[in-house]
Design a protein around this motif. Structure first.
Motif, mmCIF file in Angstrom:
data_model
loop_
_atom_site.group_PDB
_atom_site.id
_atom_site.type_symbol
_atom_site.label_atom_id
_atom_site.label_comp_id
_atom_site.label_asym_id
_atom_site.label_seq_id
_atom_site.Cartn_x
_atom_site.Cartn_y
_atom_site.Cartn_z
ATOM 1 N N GLY A 1 -6.392 7.208 3.764
ATOM 2 C CA GLY A 1 -6.164 5.870 4.299
ATOM 3 C C GLY A 1 -4.859 5.717 5.052
ATOM 4 N N ASP A 2 -3.970 6.708 4.958
ATOM 5 C CA ASP A 2 -2.704 6.656 5.691
ATOM 6 C C ASP A 2 -2.853 7.178 7.115
ATOM 7 N N ASN B 1 -2.639 9.891 1.524
ATOM 8 C CA ASN B 1 -4.082 9.834 1.331
ATOM 9 C C ASN B 1 -4.771 9.568 2.660
ATOM 10 N N SER C 1 0.799 -1.222 0.000
ATOM 11 C CA SER C 1 0.000 0.000 0.000
ATOM 12 C C SER C 1 0.833 1.274 0.000
#
Length: 123
Positions: free
Chosen positions: A89-90, A87, A63
């Motif tokens: 999601g990080d 992003n 990822s």
């Protein structure tokens, strides 16, 4: 065991960058493999990146490949995580770890862990 202190976290917009630092003390930093993990509430800690004690080999979670870079400066007893193209999601608490064995680092079984630094990415 070594003692580890992370810094460099913060809030950033999607697409931005951060550089995390992890300073080691109390042990032979130059002989330890190092790793970065991340954790969000309610989930297990996840592998992000690892680097061998020589610094010659780096490993990444799929990822983050192409976006994050792990590197170390032995003279400073510090390992870094350069995070680009962040992003949402990080978003997580990022912790560093130290261990003689790279396998134990990658398996999340390191003997030394820092307290972590929060990274928040907004859209």
């Amino acid at each position: 065991q070594v003692q580890l202190v992370e810094s460099g976290g913060g809030s950033v917009q999607a697409g931005g960058s951060l550089r995390l630092s992890c300073v080691a003390s109390g042990g032979t930093f130059s002989r330890h493999a190092m790793g970065w993990f991340c954790q969000v509430p309610g989930k297990e800690r996840g592998f992000v990146a690892a680097i061998t004690w020589t610094g010659g080999n780096q490993f990444y979670a799929d990822s983050v490949k192409g976006r994050f870079t792990i590197f170390r400066e032995s003279a400073e007893n510090t390992v870094y995580l350069q995070m680009n193209s962040l992003n949402v999601g990080d978003t997580a608490v990022y912790c560093c770890s130290a261990e003689f064995s790279l396998v134990r680092i990658r398996d999340g079984r390191a003997g030394s862990w820092g307290q972590g630094t929060q990274v928040t990415v907004s859209s």
